[in-house]
Design a protein around this motif. Structure first.
Motif, PDB file in Angstrom:
ATOM      1  N   GLU A   1      -4.691   8.726   0.332  1.00  0.00           N
ATOM      2  CA  GLU A   1      -4.005   7.832   1.261  1.00  0.00           C
ATOM      3  C   GLU A   1      -2.628   8.367   1.646  1.00  0.00           C
ATOM      4  O   GLU A   1      -2.219   8.271   2.808  1.00  0.00           O
ATOM      5  CB  GLU A   1      -3.866   6.432   0.661  1.00  0.00           C
ATOM      6  CG  GLU A   1      -3.200   5.455   1.637  1.00  0.00           C
ATOM      7  CD  GLU A   1      -3.232   4.007   1.179  1.00  0.00           C
ATOM      8  OE1 GLU A   1      -2.492   3.190   1.770  1.00  0.00           O
ATOM      9  OE2 GLU A   1      -4.000   3.691   0.249  1.00  0.00           O
TER      10      GLU A   1
ATOM     11  N   THR B   1       0.654   3.657   2.039  1.00  0.00           N
ATOM     12  CA  THR B   1       1.004   3.917   3.438  1.00  0.00           C
ATOM     13  C   THR B   1       2.236   3.125   3.845  1.00  0.00           C
ATOM     14  O   THR B   1       3.166   3.650   4.472  1.00  0.00           O
ATOM     15  CB  THR B   1      -0.169   3.551   4.364  1.00  0.00           C
ATOM     16  OG1 THR B   1      -1.310   4.341   4.016  1.00  0.00           O
ATOM     17  CG2 THR B   1       0.192   3.797   5.824  1.00  0.00           C
ATOM     18  N   GLU B   2       2.256   1.841   3.481  1.00  0.00           N
ATOM     19  CA  GLU B   2       3.410   1.000   3.807  1.00  0.00           C
ATOM     20  C   GLU B   2       4.677   1.513   3.128  1.00  0.00           C
ATOM     21  O   GLU B   2       5.757   1.527   3.720  1.00  0.00           O
ATOM     22  CB  GLU B   2       3.131  -0.444   3.391  1.00  0.00           C
ATOM     23  CG  GLU B   2       2.069  -1.132   4.229  1.00  0.00           C
ATOM     24  CD  GLU B   2       1.669  -2.477   3.655  1.00  0.00           C
ATOM     25  OE1 GLU B   2       1.674  -3.464   4.414  1.00  0.00           O
ATOM     26  OE2 GLU B   2       1.360  -2.553   2.451  1.00  0.00           O
TER      27      GLU B   2
ATOM     28  N   LEU C   1      -5.020   7.489  -4.326  1.00  0.00           N
ATOM     29  CA  LEU C   1      -3.603   7.479  -3.956  1.00  0.00           C
ATOM     30  C   LEU C   1      -3.237   8.742  -3.188  1.00  0.00           C
ATOM     31  O   LEU C   1      -2.589   8.686  -2.134  1.00  0.00           O
ATOM     32  CB  LEU C   1      -2.741   7.367  -5.217  1.00  0.00           C
ATOM     33  CG  LEU C   1      -1.231   7.603  -5.041  1.00  0.00           C
ATOM     34  CD1 LEU C   1      -0.619   6.540  -4.138  1.00  0.00           C
ATOM     35  CD2 LEU C   1      -0.542   7.629  -6.401  1.00  0.00           C
TER      36      LEU C   1
ATOM     37  N   SER D   1       0.835  -1.202   0.000  1.00  0.00           N
ATOM     38  CA  SER D   1       0.000   0.000   0.000  1.00  0.00           C
ATOM     39  C   SER D   1       0.869   1.250   0.000  1.00  0.00           C
ATOM     40  O   SER D   1       2.036   1.216   0.420  1.00  0.00           O
ATOM     41  CB  SER D   1      -0.904   0.002   1.232  1.00  0.00           C
ATOM     42  OG  SER D   1      -0.124   0.219   2.404  1.00  0.00           O
TER      43      SER D   1
END
Length: 307
Positions: A157, A124-125, A154, A122
């Motif tokens: 996030e 975030t990761e 995208l 993701s």
């Protein structure tokens, strides 16, 4: 310089054509046996610098050539940052040919981030992993994303994760290179952009350090099937060495408009000043070249009107 005269004039087609014409005439003077792998399109769609075109004077090494005479045609037309002229050269048969794939999902980062990103993870990761690798807070991480509707989720996030998101209208090669250069204010390039630009970015990142991960992004089922029929797996993760396998890669980029990586073309009473970055993968050498071009001598040498 060919495109520079069209900065801010609202005509991206004329700017692109001027850039193509100028780059074409210069490439034919180079001692190489070159084939355009990444160009302006197929032969019937592009009068010059089309995919498969033979360039160079025919002597010297056999090479693949990727060109983008004006990366960011709209940026140039509107006088906005980060329009550049860029080309890459590598050993024959080492550049990835994207076939029918016009778009690619990609992440470009510098040396500290290349081993921690995962395009299947993701956003975030990925921003957390890059921030940790760079020993900074996520809130201090800057991510460049093309301003497109397809990137709404995208962008949301990335912002929710705490990263700074810088939206650009066009031209993702310059930010990809900037991500690997200190002092540019760019840590990552993220999102879906042109596949040709992904190959050129990979060539540049191979020279300056860092790298890219990408996955082809078919626009529809028909395009996906064309890729499958040509033996290309749309789901395969493409790493830097998949996009440019050569070990002797050269990349040159010159600013047309001033941006995060390069200054644009500047006109002075006695000539033109350009700002370029020239890179070689084998030695890792990166040169910054500020050049002054006296117009009277240059016009005499090239036979081209540059005023």
């Amino acid at each position: 310089m060919g495109a520079g005269r069209w900065v801010g004039r609202g005509d991206k087609v004329a700017a692109d054509q001027a850039a193509v014409d100028a780059m074409r005439s210069m490439l034919d003077s180079v001692s190489m046996d070159g084939v355009v792998v990444i160009g302006e399109g197929e032969k019937d769609e592009a009068p010059m610098l089309y995919n498969g075109e033979q360039i160079g004077n025919g002597s010297g090494p056999q090479v693949d050539v990727a060109v983008d005479p004006l990366e960011g045609t709209r940026l140039c037309a509107l006088g906005q940052p980060n329009a550049i002229a860029v080309m890459a050269v590598a050993e024959r048969g080492t550049m990835f040919f994207p076939g029918a794939a016009f778009y690619m999902e990609k992440i470009a980062v510098g040396p500290k981030g290349i081993d921690v990103i995962n395009i299947n993870a993701s956003p975030t990761e990925n921003v957390n992993a890059v921030a940790k690798a760079k020993d900074i807070r996520v809130r201090d991480l800057s991510v460049v994303v093309l301003e497109r509707d397809r990137h709404d989720a995208l962008i949301a996030e990335l912002r929710e994760a705490g990263a700074m998101v810088y939206l650009i209208r066009d031209g993702d090669v310059a930010p990809a290179i900037a991500a690997a250069q200190g002092g540019t204010g760019v840590d990552m390039l993220y999102g879906i952009g042109g596949t040709p630009e992904g190959v050129i970015s990979a060539a540049a990142l191979k020279c300056v350090g860092g790298g890219i991960q990408g996955k082809l992004w078919p626009r529809d089922d028909e395009e996906r099937q064309k890729l499958v029929d040509s033996g290309i797996d749309p789901g395969r993760v493409l790493y830097t060495d998949d996009l440019v396998a050569g070990e002797d890669v050269f990349v040159a980029a010159t600013g047309v408009t001033t941006g995060s990586l390069l200054r644009g073309v500047r006109y002075l009473p006695n000539g033109v000043t350009t700002d370029s970055i020239v890179m070689r993968s084998r030695s890792g050498t990166v040169r910054r070249v500020e050049a002054m071009h006296p117009l009277d001598k240059l016009e005499q040498l090239t036979g081209r009107t540059l005023r």
